[in-house]
Design a protein around this motif. Structure first.
Motif, PDB file in Angstrom:
ATOM      1  N   ASN A 425       0.843  -1.199   0.000  1.00 58.54           N
ATOM      2  CA  ASN A 425       0.000   0.000   0.000  1.00 58.54           C
ATOM      3  C   ASN A 425       0.877   1.248   0.000  1.00 58.54           C
ATOM      4  N   VAL A 426       0.504   2.200  -0.837  1.00 62.45           N
ATOM      5  CA  VAL A 426       1.262   3.446  -0.976  1.00 62.45           C
ATOM      6  C   VAL A 426       0.347   4.612  -0.605  1.00 62.45           C
ATOM      7  N   SER A 427       0.840   5.512   0.255  1.00 62.62           N
ATOM      8  CA  SER A 427       0.060   6.665   0.706  1.00 62.62           C
ATOM      9  C   SER A 427       0.151   7.801  -0.303  1.00 62.62           C
ATOM     10  N   PRO A 428      -0.778   8.776  -0.238  1.00 64.78           N
ATOM     11  CA  PRO A 428      -0.710   9.917  -1.160  1.00 64.78           C
ATOM     12  C   PRO A 428       0.596  10.693  -1.055  1.00 64.78           C
ATOM     13  N   LYS A 429       1.091  10.928   0.163  1.00 66.50           N
ATOM     14  CA  LYS A 429       2.345  11.667   0.326  1.00 66.50           C
ATOM     15  C   LYS A 429       3.518  10.891  -0.261  1.00 66.50           C
ATOM     16  N   GLN A 430       3.476   9.607  -0.093  1.00 65.49           N
ATOM     17  CA  GLN A 430       4.550   8.781  -0.623  1.00 65.49           C
ATOM     18  C   GLN A 430       4.562   8.814  -2.147  1.00 65.49           C
ATOM     19  N   LEU A 431       3.378   8.784  -2.745  1.00 65.97           N
ATOM     20  CA  LEU A 431       3.301   8.782  -4.199  1.00 65.97           C
ATOM     21  C   LEU A 431       3.710  10.134  -4.777  1.00 65.97           C
ATOM     22  N   GLU A 455       3.565  -5.224  -6.525  1.00 67.24           N
ATOM     23  CA  GLU A 455       2.393  -4.499  -7.002  1.00 67.24           C
ATOM     24  C   GLU A 455       2.167  -3.292  -6.092  1.00 67.24           C
ATOM     25  N   ILE A 456       1.529  -2.276  -6.632  1.00 65.60           N
ATOM     26  CA  ILE A 456       1.254  -1.048  -5.890  1.00 65.60           C
ATOM     27  C   ILE A 456      -0.260  -0.900  -5.725  1.00 65.60           C
ATOM     28  N   GLU A 457      -0.688  -0.688  -4.486  1.00 64.00           N
ATOM     29  CA  GLU A 457      -2.101  -0.409  -4.222  1.00 64.00           C
ATOM     30  C   GLU A 457      -2.248   1.044  -3.796  1.00 64.00           C
ATOM     31  N   ILE A 458      -3.141   1.757  -4.487  1.00 65.21           N
ATOM     32  CA  ILE A 458      -3.408   3.159  -4.159  1.00 65.21           C
ATOM     33  C   ILE A 458      -4.912   3.325  -3.928  1.00 65.21           C
ATOM     34  N   THR A 459      -5.271   4.418  -3.298  1.00 64.13           N
ATOM     35  CA  THR A 459      -6.679   4.797  -3.175  1.00 64.13           C
ATOM     36  C   THR A 459      -6.911   6.068  -3.987  1.00 64.13           C
ATOM     37  N   GLU A 460      -8.159   6.429  -4.146  1.00 64.70           N
ATOM     38  CA  GLU A 460      -8.466   7.630  -4.931  1.00 64.70           C
ATOM     39  C   GLU A 460      -7.923   8.892  -4.266  1.00 64.70           C
ATOM     40  N   ARG A 461      -7.659   8.853  -2.964  1.00 63.84           N
ATOM     41  CA  ARG A 461      -7.078  10.012  -2.278  1.00 63.84           C
ATOM     42  C   ARG A 461      -5.731  10.403  -2.856  1.00 63.84           C
ATOM     43  N   CYS A 462      -5.049   9.436  -3.437  1.00 63.19           N
ATOM     44  CA  CYS A 462      -3.709   9.710  -3.975  1.00 63.19           C
ATOM     45  C   CYS A 462      -3.730  10.687  -5.136  1.00 63.19           C
ATOM     46  N   ASP A 466      -3.752  16.235  -6.128  1.00 63.56           N
ATOM     47  CA  ASP A 466      -2.726  16.509  -7.153  1.00 63.56           C
ATOM     48  C   ASP A 466      -2.723  15.318  -8.109  1.00 63.56           C
ATOM     49  N   PHE A 467      -3.215  15.528  -9.310  1.00 64.55           N
ATOM     50  CA  PHE A 467      -3.362  14.412 -10.236  1.00 64.55           C
ATOM     51  C   PHE A 467      -2.088  14.159 -11.042  1.00 64.55           C
ATOM     52  N   GLU A 468      -1.397  15.213 -11.447  1.00 57.24           N
ATOM     53  CA  GLU A 468      -0.332  15.068 -12.439  1.00 57.24           C
ATOM     54  C   GLU A 468       0.878  14.327 -11.881  1.00 57.24           C
ATOM     55  N   ARG A 469       1.371  14.725 -10.717  1.00 61.25           N
ATOM     56  CA  ARG A 469       2.567  14.071 -10.173  1.00 61.25           C
ATOM     57  C   ARG A 469       2.330  12.587  -9.884  1.00 61.25           C
ATOM     58  N   PRO A 470       1.206  12.212  -9.229  1.00 58.46           N
ATOM     59  CA  PRO A 470       0.945  10.778  -9.051  1.00 58.46           C
ATOM     60  C   PRO A 470       0.820  10.028 -10.376  1.00 58.46           C
ATOM     61  N   ARG A 471       0.232  10.666 -11.386  1.00 60.29           N
ATOM     62  CA  ARG A 471       0.093   9.996 -12.682  1.00 60.29           C
ATOM     63  C   ARG A 471       1.467   9.675 -13.276  1.00 60.29           C
ATOM     64  N   LEU A 472       2.364  10.651 -13.211  1.00 59.22           N
ATOM     65  CA  LEU A 472       3.707  10.418 -13.757  1.00 59.22           C
ATOM     66  C   LEU A 472       4.430   9.325 -12.978  1.00 59.22           C
ATOM     67  N   LYS A 483       2.351  -3.917 -11.460  1.00 58.69           N
ATOM     68  CA  LYS A 483       0.917  -3.745 -11.656  1.00 58.69           C
ATOM     69  C   LYS A 483       0.390  -2.734 -10.632  1.00 58.69           C
ATOM     70  N   ILE A 484      -0.652  -1.972 -11.039  1.00 57.11           N
ATOM     71  CA  ILE A 484      -1.239  -0.935 -10.193  1.00 57.11           C
ATOM     72  C   ILE A 484      -2.676  -1.331  -9.876  1.00 57.11           C
ATOM     73  N   ALA A 485      -3.015  -1.352  -8.573  1.00 58.51           N
ATOM     74  CA  ALA A 485      -4.368  -1.693  -8.143  1.00 58.51           C
ATOM     75  C   ALA A 485      -5.018  -0.474  -7.502  1.00 58.51           C
ATOM     76  N   LEU A 486      -6.282  -0.226  -7.832  1.00 57.99           N
ATOM     77  CA  LEU A 486      -7.062   0.848  -7.216  1.00 57.99           C
ATOM     78  C   LEU A 486      -7.875   0.233  -6.083  1.00 57.99           C
ATOM     79  N   ASP A 487      -7.475   0.571  -4.853  1.00 52.38           N
ATOM     80  CA  ASP A 487      -8.062  -0.042  -3.656  1.00 52.38           C
ATOM     81  C   ASP A 487      -9.316   0.718  -3.221  1.00 52.38           C
TER      82      ASP A 487
END
Length: 588
Positions: A425-431, A455-462, A466-472, A483-487
């Motif tokens: 699990n990856v937190s928003p600040k970490q991402l 594998e990386i699990e993220i939530t929509e809070r990530c 801020d959408f752009e930096r997490p997307r990159l 693989k990326i999972a939306l938790d």
């Protein structure tokens, strides 16, 4: 009576009438001014005595007005009489031809004119004196009102504030607290009462004297005021007892953090003249409405909790609700040793398998962090993740998880275990941290493991703030083979744009939709539509929180790909999951 006697008689009566009217008019001006009611402070509460006084002041001007009207009536009658006598005299003088009566009439008319002029001058001069007196009285009254207001302010200050510290006293605190309590009942915001008692203050007061004790109390008051928000209230109840009212808190846990802050702030050494004094408070905490519905109950229970803190060893705080004391002690422990726990190996990873509904094989594992506390045992992440985020330690903790999961994968590979991918699990600040991708890339290289085994699990809070930096970052991780999972899908915005614009491979249906899926038609519809949506987008769909056989059957019928939950396996340490990995399945 002769003509001359009649003329002189009328003239004398006219002069007397004018003089009396002039005197009464001038007296009536004085009466009007004297009987004007004195202004009363509108902030004072009304009393029967005040109403009676006001009625009297209202009646006096009314009488003065009546007397003024009577005086004006007399003056008008006198003026009419004078005018009548003058007209009659002039008519008679015109008709008289004899020299002697004509002379007498002339003298009478002259006397009347002189008298009228004299009376007018007297009235004007008396009015001028009255006006000067009125101005002087008005100036004096204004001065008295200002003096009265200043005295009232001083009395209010003495009655409402502590003379030593300048803090509100018990009376003013009760008024302010009751006002806040009324608003709290409407807003349902947490309302926290803290009782503070200074440990060992009596010893300092007895050994160093009351003057040093007073200076110490003033210093404590200043530190308390500086440690809370403007919306909070600090008061001194007497002696070494203080009370703090916290309003509009986001959660009850904030009360524990504020209490720790107050203990540390007051506990700093205080230099008073030649003495360096250290003192810590014991704090009792009561929370509305659980610990009391009114102010008296909250203060009583906070006082009781404060004595419990003293019995626990002083220099600490206790909630009135005993169930919160363990949680508060953990919060205090977090601030003191959390970073050392990361470096000292107190954190461990437990692993829970994901099971394919087609053959019931283990497809992957989820790594879940735990704190193996030396005194409190195993602490779940719900107790410390929020603290890690608030204190800026979540990135450091997340990097430890990446490294520990990679180390364990390398150990399993070295032991000949058929390893499946491990999700972390990856937190928003970490991402959003710019070093995260590099850290993961370097860690994978250090342990010589394929990146596809993570594998990386993220939530929509990530991606909400801020959408752009997490997307990159996610695109870079996907390029490495992860693989990326939306938790927790379905609990946030559930925006389809995230699924379209982000490199998502897996969506995980939140456990809240699974728990009662057999009885709640809405939950069943959401689950079915999510499964259909995921498959249409080419995504793998995993259901979390599966605990019963009925849920497994329903999800398999609905076309769900994988499940995860206590029905198959609870999270366990690495050495306990090896048998399942070797077998490739979990036996039920």
């Amino acid at each position: 009576m002769t003509f001359n006697e009649t003329a002189m008689h009328l003239a004398e009566h006219a002069v007397i009438a004018v003089a009396v009217a002039a005197g009464r008019m001038s007296n009536s001006f004085v009466l009007i001014r004297v009987t004007t009611p004195i202004s009363v402070d509108p902030q004072h509460h009304s009393t029967p005595a005040r109403h009676a006084h006001e009625d009297g002041l209202t009646e006096l001007p009314r009488r003065g007005i009546l007397r003024t009207l009577n005086s004006w009536s007399l003056a008008m009658l006198a003026a009419l009489a004078l005018s009548g006598v003058q007209i009659w005299g002039l008519w008679t003088l015109r008709a008289t031809t004899d020299a002697e009566p004509r002379a007498v009439m002339t003298r009478a008319l002259t006397l009347l004119m002189i008298t009228a002029t004299t009376a007018f001058i007297i009235v004007v001069r008396r009015w001028q004196r009255t006006h000067a007196n009125q101005v002087a009285a008005l100036v004096q009254q204004t001065h008295l009102n200002a003096q009265l207001s200043a005295e009232k302010g001083a009395v209010y200050q003495l009655a409402s504030y502590d003379h030593l510290t300048g803090l509100p006293n018990r009376m003013l605190f009760s008024e302010l607290a009751n006002s806040h309590l009324s608003r709290t009942r409407r807003s349902h915001a947490p309302f926290v009462m803290m009782f503070l008692d200074l440990d060992r203050f009596k010893l300092i007061n007895d050994t160093l004297g009351h003057r040093i004790g007073d200076l110490l109390l003033q210093g404590v008051a200043q530190r308390l005021n500086a440690s809370v928000r403007d919306a909070d209230i600090v008061a001194r109840l007497g002696g070494d007892e203080f009370v703090v009212l916290l309003t509009e808190l986001e959660s009850i846990d904030d009360a524990g953090r504020v209490a720790n802050k107050l203990i540390n702030e007051i506990g700093r050494p205080m230099q008073i003249e030649a003495h360096e004094l250290e003192m810590r408070p014991s704090i009792g905490i009561a929370v509305h409405p659980r610990d009391g519905l009114d102010l008296d109950a909250l203060m009583r229970n906070a006082d009781s909790a404060m004595y419990e803190a003293k019995r626990a060893g002083r220099g600490c705080f206790r909630f009135y609700d005993p169930s919160l004391n363990t949680r508060s002690a953990l919060q205090a422990d977090l601030s003191g040793r959390f970073r050392r726990a990361i470096m000292g190996g107190e954190f461990v990873l437990h692993y829970q398998p994901r099971i394919s509904l087609n053959g019931y094989r283990i497809t992957s594992l989820e790594a879940l962090i735990r704190w193996q506390h030396p005194e409190r045992g195993l602490v779940l992440p719900g107790e410390f993740i929020d603290y890690a985020e608030q204190e800026g330690l979540v990135v450091e903790l997340g990097n430890w998880v990446v490294r520990e999961a990679s180390r364990q994968i390398a150990a399993w590979l070295a032991g000949g275990v058929d390893v499946v991918p491990v999700a972390i699990n990856v937190s928003p600040k970490q991402l959003r941290d710019q070093t995260f991708v590099d850290h993961l890339r370097n860690t994978v290289a250090d342990f010589a493991i394929p990146a596809s085994l993570l594998e990386i699990e993220i939530t929509e809070r990530c991606v909400v703030e801020d959408f752009e930096r997490p997307r990159l970052a996610l695109e870079a991780l996907s390029a490495l083979g992860l693989k990326i999972a939306l938790d927790d899908y379905g609990t946030g915005f559930s925006s389809l744009s995230y699924l379209k614009r982000l490199p998502i491979n897996i969506i995980k249906i939140d456990r809240s939709f699974i728990s009662d899926i057999r009885n709640q038609s809405n939950d069943a519809a959401i689950v079915a539509s999510t499964i259909a949506l995921g498959h249409n987008l080419g995504l793998t769909v995993i259901a979390e929180g599966v605990e019963t056989r009925e849920q497994v059957i329903y999800l398999r019928t609905a076309g769900c790909d994988e499940v995860q939950g206590y029905y198959f396996q609870k999270p366990v340490p690495a050495h306990e999951i090896i048998d399942a990995l070797r077998a490739g399945e979990v036996v039920r």
